[in-house]
Design a protein around this motif. Structure first.
Motif, short mmCIF file in Angstrom:
data_model
loop_
_atom_site.label_atom_id
_atom_site.label_comp_id
_atom_site.label_asym_id
_atom_site.label_seq_id
_atom_site.Cartn_x
_atom_site.Cartn_y
_atom_site.Cartn_z
N ALA A 170 0.69 -0.95 -0.23
CA ALA A 170 0.16 0.03 0.20
C ALA A 170 1.06 1.34 -0.19
O ALA A 170 0.24 2.02 -0.90
CB ALA A 170 -0.78 -0.13 1.25
N LEU A 171 2.13 1.12 0.98
CA LEU A 171 2.58 2.66 0.48
C LEU A 171 3.10 2.60 -0.49
O LEU A 171 3.50 3.33 -1.37
CB LEU A 171 3.53 2.33 1.33
N VAL A 172 3.59 1.69 -1.29
CA VAL A 172 4.47 1.57 -2.59
C VAL A 172 3.42 2.12 -3.36
O VAL A 172 3.68 2.85 -4.34
CB VAL A 172 5.07 0.27 -3.03
N ALA A 173 2.22 1.87 -3.52
CA ALA A 173 1.46 2.57 -4.21
C ALA A 173 0.87 3.33 -4.35
O ALA A 173 0.61 4.41 -5.38
CB ALA A 173 -0.32 1.68 -4.27
N ALA A 174 1.24 4.51 -3.51
CA ALA A 174 0.84 5.47 -2.56
C ALA A 174 2.03 6.21 -3.43
O ALA A 174 2.11 7.17 -3.84
CB ALA A 174 0.78 6.08 -1.87
N LEU A 175 3.14 5.52 -3.12
CA LEU A 175 4.33 6.41 -3.68
C LEU A 175 4.62 6.58 -5.04
O LEU A 175 4.88 7.50 -5.82
CB LEU A 175 5.97 5.99 -3.37
N SER A 176 4.15 5.76 -5.48
CA SER A 176 3.90 5.34 -7.24
C SER A 176 3.05 6.51 -7.53
O SER A 176 2.94 6.88 -8.23
CB SER A 176 3.56 4.14 -7.96
N ILE A 177 1.83 6.62 -6.87
CA ILE A 177 0.95 7.75 -7.63
C ILE A 177 1.72 9.25 -7.31
O ILE A 177 1.21 10.06 -8.07
CB ILE A 177 -0.75 7.51 -7.11
N LEU A 178 2.00 9.54 -6.21
CA LEU A 178 2.52 10.92 -6.05
C LEU A 178 3.73 11.28 -6.64
O LEU A 178 4.04 12.06 -7.21
CB LEU A 178 3.66 10.30 -4.35
N SER A 179 4.32 9.69 -7.16
CA SER A 179 5.83 10.17 -7.89
C SER A 179 5.88 10.13 -8.92
O SER A 179 6.22 9.92 -10.10
CB SER A 179 7.48 8.94 -8.07
N HIS A 180 4.54 9.23 -9.97
CA HIS A 180 3.85 9.65 -11.40
C HIS A 180 4.72 8.44 -12.01
O HIS A 180 5.34 8.22 -12.34
CB HIS A 180 4.17 10.32 -11.96
N THR A 181 4.89 6.92 -11.46
CA THR A 181 5.33 5.97 -11.70
C THR A 181 5.52 4.74 -11.35
O THR A 181 4.90 4.76 -10.15
CB THR A 181 7.70 6.30 -11.86
N MET A 182 5.10 3.67 -12.07
CA MET A 182 4.64 2.60 -11.34
C MET A 182 5.78 2.16 -11.37
O MET A 182 6.49 1.44 -11.16
CB MET A 182 4.02 1.01 -12.17
N LEU A 183 5.95 1.55 -9.81
CA LEU A 183 7.03 1.36 -8.85
C LEU A 183 6.49 -0.35 -7.87
O LEU A 183 7.22 -1.05 -7.32
CB LEU A 183 7.16 2.38 -6.90
N LEU B 233 -4.19 -3.68 -5.75
CA LEU B 233 -3.66 -2.07 -5.82
C LEU B 233 -2.51 -1.43 -7.43
O LEU B 233 -2.70 -0.09 -7.31
CB LEU B 233 -2.23 -2.39 -5.09
N ARG B 234 -2.90 -2.40 -7.63
CA ARG B 234 -1.85 -1.97 -8.98
C ARG B 234 -3.04 -1.50 -10.00
O ARG B 234 -3.00 -0.22 -10.45
CB ARG B 234 -1.18 -3.24 -9.93
N ARG B 235 -4.16 -2.05 -10.40
CA ARG B 235 -5.63 -1.28 -10.76
C ARG B 235 -5.57 0.06 -10.10
O ARG B 235 -5.84 1.38 -11.06
CB ARG B 235 -6.78 -2.33 -11.14
N ILE B 236 -5.19 0.42 -9.17
CA ILE B 236 -5.26 2.18 -8.63
C ILE B 236 -4.42 2.62 -8.87
O ILE B 236 -4.99 4.07 -9.44
CB ILE B 236 -5.96 2.36 -7.11
N VAL B 237 -3.24 2.21 -9.06
CA VAL B 237 -1.56 3.36 -9.20
C VAL B 237 -2.19 4.14 -11.37
O VAL B 237 -2.42 4.25 -11.41
CB VAL B 237 -0.90 2.34 -9.40
#
Length: 299
Positions: free
Chosen positions: A222-235, A281-285
């Protein structure tokens, strides 16, 4: 980042919390604040590993979430150090090989743990320390399994890192699912009143931010999903990688923490159940990233 994405991510990882009486814990805004703080980090300790007495190896919950977060933070240019004990070190080594990571792994000894932890803080000077499914000491100084089994003679005391952080101004964050993990001191009353044997097992050490998830690996994702959205890249890694990580841990002796068996499951939940959470989670990202791209095109 749109507020709704934080809420969606949190709702996904809260699945199964009622199984342990953790569903009453509600910390509004905590996830959002924790992620945004983590994004400002420079050097991050990620402390994980929960020993199972019957096998004297670590469980499959914790290391995957830790590896997921470590990989994401490194991709964002952060320095990361994985911290564990001898029971989970091989699992983490194997996971790092799967993800092609060269993250340093520090193994805290049972004896002289305080001196070792203090030296780690001096050596790396972390800005943030994250605990993911790491046993925490209860009020009586012992640490327990969710069943109330005393593990104090096995688990080196890594609470020291979190306690020392308060003196040093280091930000702390923890992920847990049962009340006996480091960080749960923030919600002692909930654990004591709602969790089976909560008064005995509740970890005493609190952290600045606490993420409560149905499975701690999900909290790391979940932390990675949120970081992905904040950084504009799939992590966030995919299901194939998740399976490879689980398989690599089993080769190192890892077991499901609930069944105590070396199966492709986590906390008694099947592989499919765990993969479903990751894919949601990936789908949300992906949805958020597509929205971001649409805005750029529109401009």
């Amino acid at each position: 980042m749109d507020e709704k994405y934080f809420i969606e991510i949190e709702n996904i990882i809260r699945k199964n919390l009622d199984e342990r009486g953790m569903d009453r814990i509600n910390l509004p805004g905590e996830f959002k604040k924790g992620v945004k703080d983590l994004l400002k980090s420079s050097t991050v300790f990620i402390v994980t590993g929960f020993v199972i007495r019957d096998t004297l190896t670590g469980e499959t919950d914790g290391p995957i979430g830790a590896i997921s977060l470590a990989s994401a933070l490194e991709n964002l240019g952060k320095k990361v150090v994985l911290v564990t004990d001898k029971y989970s070190k091989e699992m983490l080594y194997n996971c790092c090989m799967v993800k092609h990571m060269k993250t340093p792994i520090e193994v805290v000894p049972y004896n002289n743990a305080e001196e070792f932890c203090n030296d780690l803080l001096i050596k790396y000077n972390p800005s943030h320390i994250v605990g993911i499914e790491r046993p925490g000491r209860a009020m009586d100084g012992c640490c327990y399994s969710m069943r109330g089994e005393d593990l104090s003679d096995l688990v080196p005391n890594t609470d020291i890192l979190f306690e020392k952080s308060k003196e040093l101004g280091i930000t702390t964050l923890a992920v847990g699912d049962g009340g006996n993990e480091v960080g749960m001191g923030k919600v002692t009353s909930f654990v004591v009143n709602s969790v089976n044997k909560g008064g005995q097992i509740c970890a005493n050490t609190a952290t600045d931010y606490l993420i409560v998830a149905g499975v701690s690996n999900w909290g790391g994702h979940a932390l990675v999903a949120a970081l992905s959205i904040l950084s504009h890249t799939m992590l966030l890694h995919d299901s194939i990688t998740e399976i490879l990580l689980l398989e690599s841990m089993l080769r190192a002796g890892g077991v499901d923490g609930c069944t105590k068996k070396p199966t492709l499951s986590v906390d008694g939940l099947s592989l499919d159940e765990n993969l479903q959470i990751l894919e949601r989670l990936r789908r949300i990202v992906e949805k958020a990233l597509n929205k971001q791209r649409e805005k750029i095109v529109a401009v």
